[in-house]
Design an enzyme around this catalytic site. Sequence first.
Site, PDB file in Angstrom:
ATOM      1  N   HIS A 189       0.830  -1.198   0.000  1.00 10.62           N
ATOM      2  CA  HIS A 189       0.000   0.000   0.000  1.00 10.62           C
ATOM      3  C   HIS A 189       0.867   1.251   0.000  1.00 10.62           C
ATOM      4  O   HIS A 189       2.082   1.185   0.193  1.00 10.62           O
ATOM      5  CB  HIS A 189      -0.902   0.005   1.238  1.00 10.62           C
ATOM      6  N   ASP A 197       1.191   9.162   9.434  1.00  8.42           N
ATOM      7  CA  ASP A 197       2.086   8.971   8.292  1.00  8.42           C
ATOM      8  C   ASP A 197       3.054  10.138   8.211  1.00  8.42           C
ATOM      9  O   ASP A 197       2.674  11.250   7.831  1.00  8.42           O
ATOM     10  CB  ASP A 197       1.282   8.859   6.990  1.00  8.42           C
ATOM     11  N   GLU A 281      -4.004  -3.277   5.946  1.00  5.16           N
ATOM     12  CA  GLU A 281      -5.084  -4.010   6.587  1.00  5.16           C
ATOM     13  C   GLU A 281      -6.025  -4.658   5.582  1.00  5.16           C
ATOM     14  O   GLU A 281      -6.218  -4.150   4.475  1.00  5.16           O
ATOM     15  CB  GLU A 281      -5.884  -3.063   7.487  1.00  5.16           C
ATOM     16  N   LYS A 394      -3.405  -8.291   9.173  1.00  4.71           N
ATOM     17  CA  LYS A 394      -3.927  -7.285  10.091  1.00  4.71           C
ATOM     18  C   LYS A 394      -5.359  -6.916   9.737  1.00  4.71           C
ATOM     19  O   LYS A 394      -5.691  -6.688   8.567  1.00  4.71           O
ATOM     20  CB  LYS A 394      -3.056  -6.028  10.099  1.00  4.71           C
ATOM     21  N   HIS A 399     -14.058   0.770  15.766  1.00  2.00           N
ATOM     22  CA  HIS A 399     -14.878   0.692  16.977  1.00  2.00           C
ATOM     23  C   HIS A 399     -15.926   1.790  17.091  1.00  2.00           C
ATOM     24  O   HIS A 399     -16.743   1.773  18.008  1.00  2.00           O
ATOM     25  CB  HIS A 399     -13.971   0.749  18.204  1.00  2.00           C
ATOM     26  N   THR A 441      -6.050  -4.480  16.068  1.00  4.05           N
ATOM     27  CA  THR A 441      -5.612  -3.196  16.619  1.00  4.05           C
ATOM     28  C   THR A 441      -6.548  -2.707  17.725  1.00  4.05           C
ATOM     29  O   THR A 441      -7.472  -3.396  18.117  1.00  4.05           O
ATOM     30  CB  THR A 441      -5.563  -2.139  15.506  1.00  4.05           C
ATOM     31  N   GLU A 479      -1.956  -4.980  18.660  1.00  4.97           N
ATOM     32  CA  GLU A 479      -1.132  -3.779  18.633  1.00  4.97           C
ATOM     33  C   GLU A 479      -1.975  -2.609  19.109  1.00  4.97           C
ATOM     34  O   GLU A 479      -3.204  -2.664  19.106  1.00  4.97           O
ATOM     35  CB  GLU A 479      -0.584  -3.500  17.237  1.00  4.97           C
ATOM     36  N   LEU A 482      -2.963   3.786  18.710  1.00  7.47           N
ATOM     37  CA  LEU A 482      -2.447   5.140  18.894  1.00  7.47           C
ATOM     38  C   LEU A 482      -1.187   5.103  19.743  1.00  7.47           C
ATOM     39  O   LEU A 482      -1.028   4.210  20.574  1.00  7.47           O
ATOM     40  CB  LEU A 482      -3.491   6.016  19.601  1.00  7.47           C
TER      41      LEU A 482
END
Length: 570
Positions: A189, A197, A281, A394, A399, A441, A479, A482
């Site tokens: 990606h 990033d 992901e 991944k 959420h 995550t 993982e 944040l």
Amino acid sequence: MAMSLNQIGALSGTPITTDSGHTTGGGEPTSAVVSASAVWMSPPTNIRVSVQKQATEADRLSPSPPMSPIRGGMRPDLSVACQALMTEQEAPVIEHRMDKVGDNKKGVPVYVMMPLDSVTMSNGVNRRKAMNASLQALKSAGVEGIMMDVWWGLVEREAPGQYNWGGYAELLEMAKKHGLKVQAVMSFHQCGGNVGDSCTIPLPKWVLEEINNDPDLAYTDQWGRRNNEYLSLGCDTIPCLKGRTPIQCYSDYMRSFRDKFSHLLGDTIVEIQVGMGPAGELRYPSYPEKDGIWRFPGIGAFQCYDKYMLSSLKAAAENYGKPEWGSTGPTDAGEYNNWPEDTNFFKKEDGGWNSEYGEFFLSWYSQMLLEHGDRILASATSIFENRGVKISVKVAGIHWHYGTRSHAPELTAGYYNTRYRDGYLPIAQMLGRHGAVFNFTCIEMRDHEQPQDAQCAPEKLVQQVTLATREAQVALAGENALPRYDDYAHEQILKAASLSENDEMCAFTYLRMNPELFQADNWRRFVAFVKKMKEGKDVHKCWEQVEREAEHFVHVTEPLVQEAAVALTH
């Protein structure tokens, strides 16, 4: 001159810039139980699905009518939450603690994500001397290993089949020297455009040329907006990249990596995480943050409007016996920053998501994602067979709006998870068929820390995923979504890492090696956290005692600070 602990982490440095332009992502309703057992039934090949209820208005959604007027927009008080939600998910790590026969040790090994720009655009190691000192500090603190993105856009940048592994060869040797294990992420990606990033690494130049020639190779939304983060899965098997299919390109890349680093596989390199979509992901790019297109906690948008995806949808609709459903996705599903109740499709009462049309479309959309993962994993497991490495994938921790009935943000990302349907068990089962690890995550998040009006529920989401992986008998790794350095986050991770009385996560990846990690207080807490994770849940020591013991390791790393100071002043 002396150098403080925060300076040793100055590795994220100057952003890489190029001529062209990744992250995180829950749900359990308050009244529904999160059961991994199947309310889901895998749709048969003809995409026929049963109707949850025979709604009188269902057939008028074929596709659904224009969306109703927006009753609520983006809540201005949630701008900070956007930052607190998504972060570099590129890559997790995983080393199964049961890899070796007879290895029954307790505890969860901790890996640390490397900076995104660890390898430069000229294929060298960025800040070589400081990197070396920092790796030594991590090893002294008890870290098991590191995770590194192996960027497609760097290695095969110039021409198809021409691979430059230079920077990665040096970085891997550096990890080996320090006795650190490596989880290598096949990052197919783009880096750039999402929270965290710090640099821009686009897809290979020759791939972007093909996208320019055929824009439908890119994921496309209903408004015609293209996304160059990752090639559309609709063209997986189309020979559209200089005569090769995307799957063939991914396979050739992984095979070249295997051949180049065969001497390190199973020893230094213990995990291959296979990129499956944006941010690495397994999902659609339904919530792109670049240029402000999406803001947390928007519901996102379906990404099925390139000609290859629409061709598949058309065939599925015809096979289902409703050809009129094959020309477009839902037309009343709102926009990126709507909330579920702003739309006809996602609203809780008589929403299109819970109609026959909704079940048809969402089954097709999610099944396409599962088949994409299946294709790449079949190739990866074959290439790395008997090489002593784990394969992992991944999955995003989406959420927000998890407490609603429709779970709209999960649906647009390709996870068919609603109040009435488990969307994570099919993913876990697909991974299980290939013996792959399910990496998830948002492990550090707690429900009450999130905006309550957006019905965020990361803890409930993690519980659901845990049940799904347990039922599918798939290893689970985690993982943090944040960067968090506080004890509350560490305690939440420790809690989530102990899944049951006799089971633990197989590994945890810490986000990320950066200046903040090496600040004195953060470093002290991190060292204590690593020690607690390694010792496992059976150790009956209080947190304060572990922190006192960790002080020794903090002092051990002090000489490395001086070494880094010399390295950075020359």
